[in-house]
Design an enzyme around this catalytic site. Sequence first.
Site, PDB file in Angstrom:
ATOM      1  CB  SER A  73      45.665 -54.507   7.390  1.00 38.00           C
ATOM      2  OG  SER A  73      45.542 -53.331   7.493  1.00 38.00           O
ATOM      3  CG  HIS A  83      49.563 -52.442  10.626  1.00 41.06           C
ATOM      4  ND1 HIS A  83      48.210 -52.411  11.161  1.00 41.06           N
ATOM      5  CD2 HIS A  83      49.422 -52.543   9.161  1.00 41.06           C
ATOM      6  CE1 HIS A  83      47.345 -52.731  10.021  1.00 41.06           C
ATOM      7  NE2 HIS A  83      48.155 -52.842   8.962  1.00 41.06           N
TER       8      HIS A  83
END
Length: 705
Positions: free
Chosen positions: A555, A677
Amino acid sequence: MRNIRLQPPLPRAESRIRVFHDDVTIDSYRWFRDRENPDVGAYLEAENSYTEQATAHLSALKAEIIAEIEGRQPREYTSPALQVGPFEYFQRREPNLAHPAWWRRPVTGGSEEQVLDPNAIPGAEVFYSLGVFEPCDDGRYVAFSFDVIGNENYELRVRDMKTGQEVWQGSKKVAMVAWAADGNTLFFTSERPSRQQCQELVRLNIATGISEVVFEESNEQLKVQVRRSDSGAWLFLDVTAFSGHSSFPAHFGAEEVWCLPADEPGGNWRRIVKRGNGHEIYAEHWGDSFLFRVNDAGPYCRLVCAPIDDPSPSSWEEVIPHREGATLEEVHIFEKHLVVLEREGLRPRLVARDRSGRVGTTIDPEESSCTLKVGSSAGGTHSVPRHLFRSSKLVYSISSFVTPDTFVEHDLADDRSVTLCRAHIPGFDPALYVSQVVMVEADDGVEIPISLVTRRDRANPGPVVLRVYGCYGSPRSPSFKDWPSFMTGRLSLLDRGVAFGWAHIRGGGELGRPSHEAAMAERKRTTHTDLIAAAEGLVKQGFATRDGIAIEGASAGGGVVLATAALRPDLFRAVIAEVPLADILDTEMDAAMPWGLWERAEYGNPHIANEYRYLLSYDPYYNLSADRPLPPTYVDAALDDGQVLYYQPARYVAQRRSCAADRDPKLVFRTRMVGGHSGASHGPGVAEERAFRMAWALDQLRTIK
């Protein structure tokens, strides 16, 4: 035998010129944003195919690691039951079912009944993520939310346990929820449908099915949270700045706080902390007072109390003073005890006080770097850990690189502990591994700690995988976790002679607010130079070989490793960037992007000329060039990712290929077509994703045995 004629794909370029602050940038792959364009899907599939072919020689190693990971999967769940009102709630996994179901039993004894079976939710067979699981006080209703796509748009439902039927379902962008004391009124926060990043608080009457918005936050850079006090007597509404998480930590400070008696759900919310004072405040309730953890006296926070009728700063009385270097992270309230979670350096501790302020129990873990958590949680993305208020029994968990998750119950009244449960990892012998903290010196003389774990029989120096995050003041501490696990996968690296470390670089929150502020906005590149110093320090101290360091981040941390590799490509053998924030500048410029507005405090506002130029100087996407070869790099993305959108890593990969005459064949890119994610939620994909990354890293580090 590898096919040396294998060529990576290269999509067409559609140059888009932007002139901003008298600066010209050219973006050739903005068209990737159109998910419906068949060329986008074709390119992603072509990259997946190339990666599969380019790494075909790793298939045996990957299969070996998959077997190792799956062999370490705990056979039973280890989290203790959650007690809410008259019931204990717990999870149980049935053979051949993807997800454990929620059950409950009366605290006083009696038969068990099923509360929620995620396996019955359409779509959960492909992907499933829990948002919240919150029973009301008397157990009549249970609110739960879930995501079956991976985009983190959680759908809220309420089940009537008397009938077994769902009596309400609605909003699909729900975050936190809190029940009022009447057991019939539910408050929840969600994003306003008309504007993605505006927040609202909704009050829902279960009996009538009527919902109404009772609070709206128009500042798109702020978020709204709702929670109930530990005492259960009050509801708190927190208006917070961005924290860097899809969910917000329960104890993250707020810029503004409102309160409502939990037994008056139809009443008016009262503001007890006004915004604009420059402080972050976390509120709690104890007896006839409100408690506030506040950073007004310094960045490490102090604790004050004030009368409920007059909580203004003029009425504050100090309970725990601000102490330099000792961060007051969390405040937990019991009927007769106050427990705080402190952190000094990397070392956490729990300190309990009675009503007179006398310090009683202190729980100070022996490990120098570990994760310490208070309470039990349902484990959802937006779940808040809880404990029994009218009790002297503190439940906490401890975990580290070498200690699987262990839950302990400590009686504050007689200062005695009992272990409730410990994750059993098949085949794991902690005596074979050693964890330590290595200190290295940054360019400006500041010491940077690295949590490092190795096999005890490993010969130094050797290869190292060094992981980082370093953003948003978000702390990252060593943790084992049971499944899907952080360490159960990485044991396969350790057993092959690779050390694994977590570099606690500035920009993160492990060392308190000053460490975060030292690498924000116009100082953000400190994060990258700290990572360089960490790698060089491991070489100097004899832990790593000069050509044997791979850096890894996910991320925002993925953006960190890409930017750092561009600064010192000679230092790193390989780069692993999972769902990376690879186009920071464009993210901050576009208010419609997830987190775009909220992140400006971290990276700067590109609409201000000097901040734009500074951000542009390290943005991974706009700093690619033909004369700057980069280390072999693994990048991945998820088609339905709700945080880093699939095209952000994809644009970076395409641009990097276009800059290289040979299309950079040592760059591999995988896009997950299922999940979000954090990857797959269950099934073979969980182990496969981790095993692939480790097999690729081992190949780059040339330690395959």
